[in-house]
Design a protein around this motif. Structure first.
Motif, PDB file in Angstrom:
ATOM      1  N   UNK A  13       0.834  -1.196   0.000  1.00 32.66           N
ATOM      2  CA  UNK A  13       0.000   0.000   0.000  1.00 32.66           C
ATOM      3  C   UNK A  13       0.872   1.251   0.000  1.00 32.66           C
ATOM      4  N   UNK A  14       0.464   2.241  -0.778  1.00 33.34           N
ATOM      5  CA  UNK A  14       1.153   3.516  -0.796  1.00 33.34           C
ATOM      6  C   UNK A  14       0.660   4.380   0.357  1.00 33.34           C
ATOM      7  N   UNK A  15       1.401   5.446   0.629  1.00 26.76           N
ATOM      8  CA  UNK A  15       1.023   6.353   1.715  1.00 26.76           C
ATOM      9  C   UNK A  15      -0.354   6.929   1.435  1.00 26.76           C
ATOM     10  N   UNK A  16      -1.156   7.038   2.474  1.00 27.11           N
ATOM     11  CA  UNK A  16      -2.514   7.556   2.345  1.00 27.11           C
ATOM     12  C   UNK A  16      -2.452   9.052   2.084  1.00 27.11           C
ATOM     13  N   UNK A 104     -10.765   3.944   1.020  1.00 30.24           N
ATOM     14  CA  UNK A 104      -9.409   4.195   0.532  1.00 30.24           C
ATOM     15  C   UNK A 104      -8.992   2.974  -0.259  1.00 30.24           C
ATOM     16  N   UNK A 105      -7.946   3.131  -1.066  1.00 29.08           N
ATOM     17  CA  UNK A 105      -7.471   1.995  -1.850  1.00 29.08           C
ATOM     18  C   UNK A 105      -5.965   1.820  -1.667  1.00 29.08           C
ATOM     19  N   UNK A 106      -5.407   0.795  -2.293  1.00 31.49           N
ATOM     20  CA  UNK A 106      -3.994   0.462  -2.110  1.00 31.49           C
ATOM     21  C   UNK A 106      -3.065   1.524  -2.675  1.00 31.49           C
ATOM     22  N   UNK A 107      -3.572   2.412  -3.532  1.00 35.44           N
ATOM     23  CA  UNK A 107      -2.767   3.500  -4.069  1.00 35.44           C
ATOM     24  C   UNK A 107      -2.819   4.734  -3.180  1.00 35.44           C
ATOM     25  N   UNK A 108      -3.502   4.624  -2.040  1.00 35.53           N
ATOM     26  CA  UNK A 108      -3.541   5.716  -1.085  1.00 35.53           C
ATOM     27  C   UNK A 108      -4.606   6.745  -1.338  1.00 35.53           C
ATOM     28  N   UNK A 109      -5.467   6.514  -2.319  1.00 37.79           N
ATOM     29  CA  UNK A 109      -6.501   7.493  -2.655  1.00 37.79           C
ATOM     30  C   UNK A 109      -7.707   7.314  -1.744  1.00 37.79           C
ATOM     31  N   UNK A 110      -8.185   8.422  -1.198  1.00 38.07           N
ATOM     32  CA  UNK A 110      -9.415   8.421  -0.414  1.00 38.07           C
ATOM     33  C   UNK A 110     -10.603   8.634  -1.356  1.00 38.07           C
ATOM     34  N   UNK A 197     -15.002  -5.435 -11.930  1.00 40.12           N
ATOM     35  CA  UNK A 197     -13.743  -4.767 -11.582  1.00 40.12           C
ATOM     36  C   UNK A 197     -14.041  -3.510 -10.787  1.00 40.12           C
ATOM     37  N   UNK A 198     -13.230  -3.265  -9.769  1.00 38.89           N
ATOM     38  CA  UNK A 198     -13.354  -2.028  -9.005  1.00 38.89           C
ATOM     39  C   UNK A 198     -12.611  -0.911  -9.727  1.00 38.89           C
ATOM     40  N   UNK A 199     -13.149   0.298  -9.626  1.00 36.80           N
ATOM     41  CA  UNK A 199     -12.483   1.434 -10.279  1.00 36.80           C
ATOM     42  C   UNK A 199     -12.563   2.673  -9.399  1.00 36.80           C
ATOM     43  N   UNK A 200     -11.756   3.663  -9.770  1.00 31.02           N
ATOM     44  CA  UNK A 200     -11.711   4.957  -9.081  1.00 31.02           C
ATOM     45  C   UNK A 200     -12.031   6.032 -10.100  1.00 31.02           C
ATOM     46  N   UNK A 201     -12.977   6.904  -9.769  1.00 28.44           N
ATOM     47  CA  UNK A 201     -13.371   8.006 -10.647  1.00 28.44           C
ATOM     48  C   UNK A 201     -13.005   9.315  -9.945  1.00 28.44           C
TER      49      UNK A 201
END
Length: 258
Positions: A13-16, A104-110, A197-201
């Motif tokens: 996981x990247x930093x939140x 939140x996701x593994x890329x640190x995005x809320x 598939x999960x996605x982020x918008x």
């Protein structure tokens, strides 16, 4: 997907990302635009394990001081437009009520995860469900000002016909957001699932401004219909904003879960 699965730490996981009043990244391209007007937020604490079982794979409950929240949000959608085009005639304005969780996701995005979205325009409901997999529901919605008092009401048209309502008195006095307010409203994307598939918008918008309001009445029956334990106490956060201009970018699929 069980709560236990979602509660595991995301591998590598990247930093939140920080909670910031402006978007942490610019959009590569604007997919659509809109304005959220006369926004009322009601929030209650939620059980993180219950929330975890309702999130898309690859996302996890976002916590503030060990707590996560469920939000009931009312607003008037205005000036819905695709890319640089003018607002869509006839379907670009409607009232909306949504139930949302914090992720939140593994890329640190809320982000936020919508459990239900009620609106009174059938065309946006159909497009959002088909194109983005969002749980829109065609409902009877109403918003009306009575002097300084604002009423929102929503009721489903079919099935169990869940209801929601908020009745606030807006004083017009500006208030500074508190740390919890920022955690709940400084959100720069949504997480959802489409084609398994999960996605982020991502999104960006003008800064939130808030005005003091007194909560007169509320009905959060729609929260239970969204699969969550219904609130039985007064909300811990009540916010009113005149609104913001919003732009959404292109969706990006999350890495597959191990």
């Amino acid at each position: 997907m069980t709560a236990h699965h979602h509660s595991r730490r995301a591998p590598h996981a990247r930093a939140l990302e920080a909670v910031t009043p402006s978007a942490p990244r610019a959009l590569d391209r604007v997919l659509f635009r809109q304005r959220w007007q006369d926004v009322v937020f009601l929030h209650w604490p939620a059980d993180p394990f219950e929330v975890a079982g309702l999130l898309p794979p690859g996302t996890f409950p976002d916590l503030s001081h060990g707590r996560t929240y469920v939000g009931l949000v009312f607003f008037r959608m205005r000036h819905l437009a695709l890319g640089p085009l003018p607002p869509l005639p006839g379907v670009g304005a409607f009232d909306e009520v949504n139930v949302r969780l914090y992720s939140r996701d593994a890329l640190g995005r809320r982000g936020v995860v919508f459990r239900s979205l009620d609106c009174d325009r059938l065309a946006p409901v159909a497009v959002a469900r088909a194109a983005f997999g969002l749980p829109y529901r065609w409902s009877r919605t109403l918003s009306r000002w009575y002097g300084s008092r604002l009423l929102y009401r929503s009721r489903g048209r079919a099935g169990p016909r869940p209801t929601s309502q908020v009745w606030v008195d807006v004083t017009g006095r500006s208030v500074a957001p508190q740390p919890l307010d920022g955690f709940l409203t400084y959100r720069w994307g949504l997480h959802a699932r489409l084609f398994e598939r999960s996605y982020y918008l991502p999104n960006t918008h003008t800064p939130w401004t808030f005005q003091h309001c007194d909560l007169l009445d509320w009905d959060a029956s729609v929260v239970a219909a969204a699969g969550l334990t219904p609130p039985t106490t007064q909300p811990v956060s009540v916010l009113y904003s005149p609104g913001v201009r919003v732009e959404f970018g292109l969706p990006a699929f999350l890495p597959p879960s191990p």
